[in-house]
Design a protein around this motif. Structure first.
Motif, PDB file in Angstrom:
ATOM      1  N   LEU A  62      21.810  -0.670 -11.564  1.00  0.00           N
ATOM      2  CA  LEU A  62      20.494  -0.077 -11.817  1.00  0.00           C
ATOM      3  C   LEU A  62      19.797   0.350 -10.533  1.00  0.00           C
ATOM      4  N   GLY A  63      20.495   0.253  -9.405  1.00  0.00           N
ATOM      5  CA  GLY A  63      19.892   0.656  -8.138  1.00  0.00           C
ATOM      6  C   GLY A  63      20.632   1.805  -7.489  1.00  0.00           C
ATOM      7  N   TYR A  64      21.357   2.580  -8.304  1.00  0.00           N
ATOM      8  CA  TYR A  64      22.204   3.635  -7.761  1.00  0.00           C
ATOM      9  C   TYR A  64      21.417   4.688  -7.002  1.00  0.00           C
ATOM     10  N   ILE A  65      20.169   4.897  -7.393  1.00  0.00           N
ATOM     11  CA  ILE A  65      19.365   5.946  -6.767  1.00  0.00           C
ATOM     12  C   ILE A  65      19.098   5.643  -5.298  1.00  0.00           C
ATOM     13  N   ALA A  66      19.296   4.385  -4.877  1.00  0.00           N
ATOM     14  CA  ALA A  66      19.095   4.016  -3.472  1.00  0.00           C
ATOM     15  C   ALA A  66      20.040   4.801  -2.564  1.00  0.00           C
ATOM     16  N   ILE A 121      20.171  -6.921 -12.361  1.00  0.00           N
ATOM     17  CA  ILE A 121      18.932  -7.334 -11.701  1.00  0.00           C
ATOM     18  C   ILE A 121      19.060  -7.235 -10.188  1.00  0.00           C
ATOM     19  N   VAL A 122      20.214  -7.657  -9.660  1.00  0.00           N
ATOM     20  CA  VAL A 122      20.415  -7.601  -8.206  1.00  0.00           C
ATOM     21  C   VAL A 122      20.418  -6.157  -7.710  1.00  0.00           C
ATOM     22  N   THR A 123      21.132  -5.282  -8.404  1.00  0.00           N
ATOM     23  CA  THR A 123      21.184  -3.882  -7.977  1.00  0.00           C
ATOM     24  C   THR A 123      19.826  -3.194  -8.153  1.00  0.00           C
ATOM     25  N   LEU A 124      19.082  -3.591  -9.203  1.00  0.00           N
ATOM     26  CA  LEU A 124      17.730  -3.066  -9.378  1.00  0.00           C
ATOM     27  C   LEU A 124      16.861  -3.442  -8.183  1.00  0.00           C
ATOM     28  N   GLY A 125      16.964  -4.690  -7.763  1.00  0.00           N
ATOM     29  CA  GLY A 125      16.204  -5.132  -6.593  1.00  0.00           C
ATOM     30  C   GLY A 125      16.597  -4.378  -5.342  1.00  0.00           C
ATOM     31  N   PHE A 126      17.893  -4.104  -5.185  1.00  0.00           N
ATOM     32  CA  PHE A 126      18.343  -3.362  -4.004  1.00  0.00           C
ATOM     33  C   PHE A 126      17.748  -1.958  -3.986  1.00  0.00           C
ATOM     34  N   GLY A 127      17.722  -1.313  -5.145  1.00  0.00           N
ATOM     35  CA  GLY A 127      17.148   0.025  -5.223  1.00  0.00           C
ATOM     36  C   GLY A 127      15.679   0.041  -4.847  1.00  0.00           C
ATOM     37  N   GLU A 128      14.928  -0.956  -5.316  1.00  0.00           N
ATOM     38  CA  GLU A 128      13.507  -1.030  -4.987  1.00  0.00           C
ATOM     39  C   GLU A 128      13.291  -1.375  -3.520  1.00  0.00           C
ATOM     40  N   ILE A 129      14.150  -2.203  -2.952  1.00  0.00           N
ATOM     41  CA  ILE A 129      14.047  -2.539  -1.527  1.00  0.00           C
ATOM     42  C   ILE A 129      14.195  -1.293  -0.677  1.00  0.00           C
ATOM     43  N   VAL A 130      15.194  -0.458  -0.987  1.00  0.00           N
ATOM     44  CA  VAL A 130      15.417   0.768  -0.213  1.00  0.00           C
ATOM     45  C   VAL A 130      14.222   1.703  -0.337  1.00  0.00           C
ATOM     46  N   ARG A 131      13.709   1.867  -1.556  1.00  0.00           N
ATOM     47  CA  ARG A 131      12.550   2.760  -1.758  1.00  0.00           C
ATOM     48  C   ARG A 131      11.331   2.268  -0.976  1.00  0.00           C
ATOM     49  N   LEU A 132      11.034   0.971  -1.059  1.00  0.00           N
ATOM     50  CA  LEU A 132       9.876   0.421  -0.347  1.00  0.00           C
ATOM     51  C   LEU A 132      10.082   0.457   1.164  1.00  0.00           C
ATOM     52  N   PHE A 133      11.327   0.278   1.590  1.00  0.00           N
ATOM     53  CA  PHE A 133      11.640   0.354   3.020  1.00  0.00           C
ATOM     54  C   PHE A 133      11.348   1.755   3.545  1.00  0.00           C
ATOM     55  N   MET A 134      11.784   2.776   2.817  1.00  0.00           N
ATOM     56  CA  MET A 134      11.504   4.153   3.227  1.00  0.00           C
ATOM     57  C   MET A 134      10.008   4.464   3.167  1.00  0.00           C
ATOM     58  N   GLN A 135       9.341   3.867   2.215  1.00  0.00           N
ATOM     59  CA  GLN A 135       7.904   4.106   2.048  1.00  0.00           C
ATOM     60  C   GLN A 135       7.095   3.500   3.188  1.00  0.00           C
ATOM     61  N   ASP A 254       9.807  12.617  -0.747  1.00  0.00           N
ATOM     62  CA  ASP A 254       8.951  11.441  -0.553  1.00  0.00           C
ATOM     63  C   ASP A 254       9.508  10.318  -1.418  1.00  0.00           C
ATOM     64  N   PRO A 255       9.047   9.081  -1.222  1.00  0.00           N
ATOM     65  CA  PRO A 255       9.650   7.939  -1.936  1.00  0.00           C
ATOM     66  C   PRO A 255       9.563   8.017  -3.452  1.00  0.00           C
ATOM     67  N   THR A 256       8.607   8.778  -4.000  1.00  0.00           N
ATOM     68  CA  THR A 256       8.473   8.845  -5.460  1.00  0.00           C
ATOM     69  C   THR A 256       9.680   9.509  -6.134  1.00  0.00           C
ATOM     70  N   SER A 257      10.468  10.243  -5.360  1.00  0.00           N
ATOM     71  CA  SER A 257      11.658  10.897  -5.921  1.00  0.00           C
ATOM     72  C   SER A 257      12.802   9.920  -6.159  1.00  0.00           C
ATOM     73  N   PHE A 258      12.643   8.662  -5.703  1.00  0.00           N
ATOM     74  CA  PHE A 258      13.757   7.715  -5.745  1.00  0.00           C
ATOM     75  C   PHE A 258      13.348   6.404  -6.404  1.00  0.00           C
ATOM     76  N   GLY A 259      12.547   6.504  -7.456  1.00  0.00           N
ATOM     77  CA  GLY A 259      12.092   5.321  -8.164  1.00  0.00           C
ATOM     78  C   GLY A 259      13.091   4.811  -9.187  1.00  0.00           C
ATOM     79  N   LEU A 260      12.712   3.721  -9.831  1.00  0.00           N
ATOM     80  CA  LEU A 260      13.592   3.085 -10.824  1.00  0.00           C
ATOM     81  C   LEU A 260      13.916   4.024 -11.980  1.00  0.00           C
ATOM     82  N   MET A 261      12.930   4.831 -12.396  1.00  0.00           N
ATOM     83  CA  MET A 261      13.165   5.718 -13.532  1.00  0.00           C
ATOM     84  C   MET A 261      14.282   6.720 -13.258  1.00  0.00           C
ATOM     85  N   GLU A 262      14.445   7.106 -11.997  1.00  0.00           N
ATOM     86  CA  GLU A 262      15.542   8.020 -11.655  1.00  0.00           C
ATOM     87  C   GLU A 262      16.896   7.329 -11.871  1.00  0.00           C
ATOM     88  N   SER A 263      16.985   6.069 -11.462  1.00  0.00           N
ATOM     89  CA  SER A 263      18.229   5.319 -11.683  1.00  0.00           C
ATOM     90  C   SER A 263      18.525   5.191 -13.171  1.00  0.00           C
TER      91      SER A 263
END
Length: 350
Positions: A62-66, A121-135, A254-263
């Motif tokens: 669930l974190g593929y968009i990262a 859940i783990v991959t979802l967290g990874f995706g959000e970590i990358v997005r927040l890191f870029m943000q 910008d970071p909004t292009s890489f949110g959870l909904m995209e994954s």
């Protein structure tokens, strides 16, 4: 066999001609439709990459968009006026793909013993970590420009001719979306070729074995650790390529292009079309990209004709129809629109 061969050649010729002429046909409906076709091809790249992880190896990600974000920011940071560095996107895109593949392997390493919901859940967290890191990577040194994003990203160029400037044909000017369409189409065809070779290879059969029964696969001598890491890395590298192309094509990220909904959207494309089947995944990507735009173009005029004004926000109606369609698919055709032969047999057997 000869008539069948002639039929196949004719079908191939017609399909090739249709793909070449498609952007010009869409351009008659409006320039925005050519850009929509470009995005459909980008989503095809993403869906094909995720299909390796989810469809072949059976690993719910669930974190593929990262990885899409990593490829995009690689191009955005190093091929824009933001840091006053203008490295060629042609060089950055394969580097971004390699970096995304490495990140995929790093993500896969600590999750090797996880399956199902826990892995999701783990991959979802990874995706959000990358997005927040870029943000938040705008202080103390402003690298990603935070929530404001990066603009002015360099277009791809071929022998000095920028893709963004478009081209002239028969006295008419066509914008850069047409050139990007053909570039994206070539990349999608290359990725399809790679996926077909992987699917029929020893590695592809090992992925399927892990998906069906990991313990049995391990007992048969398959190195499940390396094979799973390879699935994460291969899928992530395709995401990195798509991200680099997206940044160059869009010219702004910008970071909004890489949110959870995209994954989730990319995962829906794989599930809707048919996990493990290349043609099904492409169909799912095209449908979920083009159908919402078609609904957007229909809903507003329909409300004007019926009520004389806009009663409901077209985006809300579009998402409602989209949700109902997905629920219907899960109830009446859970194997997808074009399932692989193995999945079709499994569902019919159940």
């Amino acid at each position: 066999m000869k008539p069948r061969s002639v039929k196949q050649k004719s079908a191939f010729f017609i399909l090739t001609l249709a793909l070449i002429l498609l952007p010009f046909a869409l351009g008659l409906m409006g320039p925005s439709w050519v850009r929509t076709a470009d995005y459909a091809l980008l989503y095809c790249m993403l869906a094909l990459g995720l299909n390796i992880v989810v469809g072949y190896a059976g690993l719910l990600d669930l974190g593929y968009i990262a990885f899409y974000a990593l490829g995009a920011y690689m191009v955005a940071v190093l091929a824009s006026p933001h840091l006053n560095i203008h490295v060629s996107p042609w060089l950055l895109i394969p580097i971004g793909a390699g970096f995304a593949g490495l990140a995929g392997a790093i993500l896969g390493a600590p999750t090797l013993k996880l399956r199902g919901d826990y892995l999701a859940i783990v991959t979802l967290g990874f995706g959000e970590i990358v997005r927040l890191f870029m943000q938040n990577l705008d202080r103390p040194v402003n690298i990603t420009n935070g929530t404001q994003g990066i603009s002015g990203i360099d277009n791809l160029a071929f022998f000095g001719h920028s893709f963004g400037s478009g081209f002239d044909l028969f006295g008419q000017h066509f914008n850069g979306a047409y050139l990007y369409y053909y570039l994206f189409l070539i990349l999608v065809l290359i990725i399809i070729g790679v996926c077909m070779r992987l699917e029929n290879s020893r590695i592809g059969r090992a992925w399927v074995a892990i998906r069906e029964d990991e313990l049995a696969a391990k007992a048969m001598g398959i190195n499940t650790r390396n094979i799973k890491l390879l699935a994460f890395a291969m899928g992530a590298s395709f995401g990195g390529v798509a991200g680099g192309m997206f940044a160059s094509f869009q010219g702004f990220i910008d970071p909004t292009s890489f949110g959870l909904m995209e994954s989730i959207m990319v995962l829906c494309m794989v599930v809707l079309g048919g996990m493990g089947n290349i043609a099904g995944v492409i169909l799912g990507a095209v449908l979920l990209t083009l159908t919402p735009e078609a609904l957007r173009a229909v809903i507003h005029p329909l409300q004007e004709a019926l009520f004389g004004r806009q009663v409901v926000d077209p985006d809300n109606v579009r998402m409602l129809i989209f949700g109902i369609a997905l629920v219907g698919m899960m109830l009446f055709r859970p194997e997808g629109l074009l399932p692989s032969r193995r999945r079709k047999e499994e569902f019919h057997h159940d």
